[in-house]
Design a protein around this motif. Structure first.
Motif, short mmCIF file in Angstrom:
data_model
loop_
_atom_site.label_atom_id
_atom_site.label_comp_id
_atom_site.label_asym_id
_atom_site.label_seq_id
_atom_site.Cartn_x
_atom_site.Cartn_y
_atom_site.Cartn_z
N TYR A 165 -44.53 -41.55 75.48
CA TYR A 165 -45.48 -40.46 75.66
C TYR A 165 -46.84 -41.04 76.06
O TYR A 165 -47.52 -41.68 75.26
N MET A 166 -47.20 -40.81 77.31
CA MET A 166 -48.45 -41.35 77.84
C MET A 166 -49.65 -40.93 77.00
O MET A 166 -50.54 -41.73 76.71
N GLU A 167 -49.71 -39.65 76.58
CA GLU A 167 -50.89 -39.17 75.88
C GLU A 167 -51.06 -39.86 74.53
O GLU A 167 -52.19 -40.03 74.05
N GLU A 168 -49.97 -40.27 73.89
CA GLU A 168 -50.07 -40.99 72.63
C GLU A 168 -50.70 -42.36 72.84
O GLU A 168 -51.57 -42.79 72.09
N ALA A 169 -50.25 -43.06 73.88
CA ALA A 169 -50.80 -44.37 74.17
C ALA A 169 -52.29 -44.28 74.48
O ALA A 169 -53.08 -45.11 74.03
N GLU A 170 -52.68 -43.26 75.25
CA GLU A 170 -54.10 -43.11 75.60
C GLU A 170 -54.94 -42.78 74.38
O GLU A 170 -56.07 -43.22 74.25
N ARG A 171 -54.38 -42.00 73.47
CA ARG A 171 -55.13 -41.54 72.31
C ARG A 171 -55.26 -42.61 71.22
O ARG A 171 -56.28 -42.69 70.54
N LEU A 172 -54.24 -43.47 71.09
CA LEU A 172 -54.18 -44.36 69.94
C LEU A 172 -54.45 -45.82 70.25
O LEU A 172 -54.97 -46.55 69.40
N CYS A 173 -54.06 -46.29 71.43
CA CYS A 173 -53.92 -47.73 71.64
C CYS A 173 -55.17 -48.37 72.21
O CYS A 173 -55.74 -47.88 73.19
N ASP A 174 -55.57 -49.49 71.60
CA ASP A 174 -56.68 -50.27 72.13
C ASP A 174 -56.27 -50.96 73.42
O ASP A 174 -57.06 -51.05 74.37
N ARG A 175 -55.05 -51.47 73.45
CA ARG A 175 -54.48 -52.06 74.65
C ARG A 175 -53.05 -51.57 74.81
O ARG A 175 -52.39 -51.20 73.85
N VAL A 176 -52.58 -51.60 76.05
CA VAL A 176 -51.24 -51.10 76.37
C VAL A 176 -50.52 -52.15 77.21
O VAL A 176 -51.11 -52.73 78.13
N GLY A 177 -49.26 -52.38 76.89
CA GLY A 177 -48.38 -53.16 77.74
C GLY A 177 -47.40 -52.23 78.42
O GLY A 177 -46.68 -51.49 77.74
N VAL A 178 -47.39 -52.20 79.73
CA VAL A 178 -46.47 -51.35 80.49
C VAL A 178 -45.18 -52.13 80.70
O VAL A 178 -45.19 -53.19 81.35
N ILE A 179 -44.09 -51.64 80.13
CA ILE A 179 -42.82 -52.35 80.21
C ILE A 179 -41.83 -51.53 81.03
O ILE A 179 -41.74 -50.30 80.87
N ASP A 180 -41.13 -52.20 81.93
CA ASP A 180 -40.15 -51.53 82.79
C ASP A 180 -39.03 -52.51 83.10
O ASP A 180 -39.30 -53.65 83.50
N ALA A 181 -37.80 -52.07 82.91
CA ALA A 181 -36.62 -52.91 83.19
C ALA A 181 -36.72 -54.25 82.49
O ALA A 181 -36.35 -55.29 83.04
N GLY A 182 -37.25 -54.24 81.27
CA GLY A 182 -37.31 -55.45 80.46
C GLY A 182 -38.48 -56.36 80.73
O GLY A 182 -38.65 -57.37 80.03
N ARG A 183 -39.34 -56.04 81.69
CA ARG A 183 -40.46 -56.90 82.03
C ARG A 183 -41.79 -56.22 81.72
O ARG A 183 -41.93 -55.01 81.93
N LEU A 184 -42.74 -56.99 81.24
CA LEU A 184 -44.09 -56.49 81.02
C LEU A 184 -44.83 -56.58 82.35
O LEU A 184 -45.26 -57.66 82.77
N VAL A 185 -44.96 -55.44 83.03
CA VAL A 185 -45.48 -55.45 84.40
C VAL A 185 -47.00 -55.37 84.45
O VAL A 185 -47.61 -55.65 85.49
N ALA A 186 -47.64 -54.98 83.35
CA ALA A 186 -49.11 -54.93 83.30
C ALA A 186 -49.54 -54.80 81.85
O ALA A 186 -48.79 -54.30 81.02
N GLU A 187 -50.78 -55.22 81.57
CA GLU A 187 -51.30 -55.17 80.21
C GLU A 187 -52.80 -55.05 80.26
O GLU A 187 -53.47 -55.63 81.13
N GLY A 188 -53.37 -54.27 79.32
CA GLY A 188 -54.81 -54.17 79.23
C GLY A 188 -55.23 -52.85 78.61
O GLY A 188 -54.40 -52.05 78.16
N THR A 189 -56.54 -52.59 78.58
CA THR A 189 -57.04 -51.29 78.16
C THR A 189 -56.70 -50.26 79.25
O THR A 189 -56.34 -50.63 80.37
N ARG A 190 -56.86 -48.99 78.91
CA ARG A 190 -56.62 -47.97 79.92
C ARG A 190 -57.50 -48.20 81.14
O ARG A 190 -57.05 -48.11 82.28
#
Length: 312
Positions: A194-219
């Motif tokens: 749920y995108m809105e949960e990550a935006e509301r709660l997380c200081d940093r986010v790791g975007v994971i797809d097909a087992g790989r962390l494709v990006a990481e950082g603040t919004r």
């Protein structure tokens, strides 16, 4: 945010047969930080956290919880794990469930009773503590499930899709709990699609797809990485072209365009620059009738990075 590193994941890999479920995933979480693993179902989130809590051994890479591998007793005492599947006894009351798990954590007597009472307050179930767990709503069961993971006051709390299938009231209660726990210095690993949960709660986010962390950082980091920018739309009364010229003179404004009585601005940080924009365009008799701010979100970032809709 604390500087103490609570969780370190380095080069994690895990395969099931020919399927590479997690492929070279690395990240860390500090005390007081909420880190979100954001991705669709099947992206590798649950496999990753299963290695974090010691349920699965990685094929390669390493996990350290406060400097110790999760297979050690020292690390296990520092981890609170709230699985996606409910781990409750339906024929016990909420309080009895917590007392049972408190004993498994080595708590007893007054210390256990005090801790159970505190957790019931934290998860908002004090008034239903005497009811059987099978009589709880889905959201209440989720909250009780989360409470079990808090009994031993962990340094790292791992939450796997904690709001899946719950009602809006319980969902908001769980997210409020997460914010309050992070404020106490607890490190939190939070998986969600749920995108809105990550935006509301997380200081940093790791975007994971097909087992790989494709990006990481603040919004903001992630939005900047993919070149997305925020927009301010003003409906003005007076001379829109004069308002445009005034707005373009501001260093915060990347571009400006008019469409009838509307002035559209592209900016980096709308919340920071909006007062200056309003003060500038309000000169020369121009009156601002309405303001609309559109900020790029993690849904757009995920789509840009993976070519998929987040909920896909």
């Amino acid at each position: 945010m604390g500087s103490r590193t609570v969780l370190e994941c380095r080069g994690l890999r895990k395969s099931f047969g020919d399927v590479r479920a997690v492929d070279d995933v690395s990240f860390e979480i500090t005390a007081g930080e909420t880190y979100g693993l954001l991705g669709p179902n099947g992206a590798g989130k649950t496999t990753t956290i299963s290695m974090v809590v010691g349920i699965l051994a990685p094929d390669a890479g390493a996990v350290l919880v406060d400097g110790a591998p999760p297979s050690t007793a020292a690390a296990k005492r520092r981890i609170g794990y709230v699985p996606q599947e409910l781990a409750l006894y339906p024929d016990l009351t909420g309080r009895e469930n917590l007392r049972f798990f408190a004993r498994l954590y080595g708590l007893s007597g007054r210390a256990a009773a005090k801790r159970v009472d505190h957790v019931l307050d934290v998860v908002g179930l004090a008034d239903r503590a005497g009811d059987l767990a099978r009589e709880y709503s889905g959201g209440m069961k989720r909250r009780l499930n989360a409470g079990i993971g808090l009994l031993h006051e962990p340094l790292l709390l791992v939450l796997d899709e904690p709001t899946a299938g719950v009602d809006p009231q319980s969902r908001n209660a769980i997210m409020d709990n997460v914010r309050e726990l992070a404020a106490t210095g607890m490190a939190i690993l939070y998986t969600t699609h749920y995108m809105e949960e990550a935006e509301r709660l997380c200081d940093r986010v790791g975007v994971i797809d097909a087992g790989r962390l494709v990006a990481e950082g603040t919004r903001r980091d992630l939005v900047a990485r993919v070149g997305e920018r925020s927009r301010i739309s003003l409906v003005v009364q007076g001379d829109p072209e004069a308002a445009r010229r005034l707005a373009e003179g501001l260093p915060e404004v990347r571009s400006a365009a008019t469409h009838d009585d509307r002035l559209d601005l592209v900016v980096d940080d709308p919340r920071a620059c909006l007062p200056a924009v309003l003060a500038s365009v309000g000169r020369d008799g121009v009156v601002v009738r309405s303001v609309e701010v559109a900020e790029p979100d993690l849904e757009a970032v995920f789509l840009h990075l993976t070519g998929k809709a987040l909920r896909g």
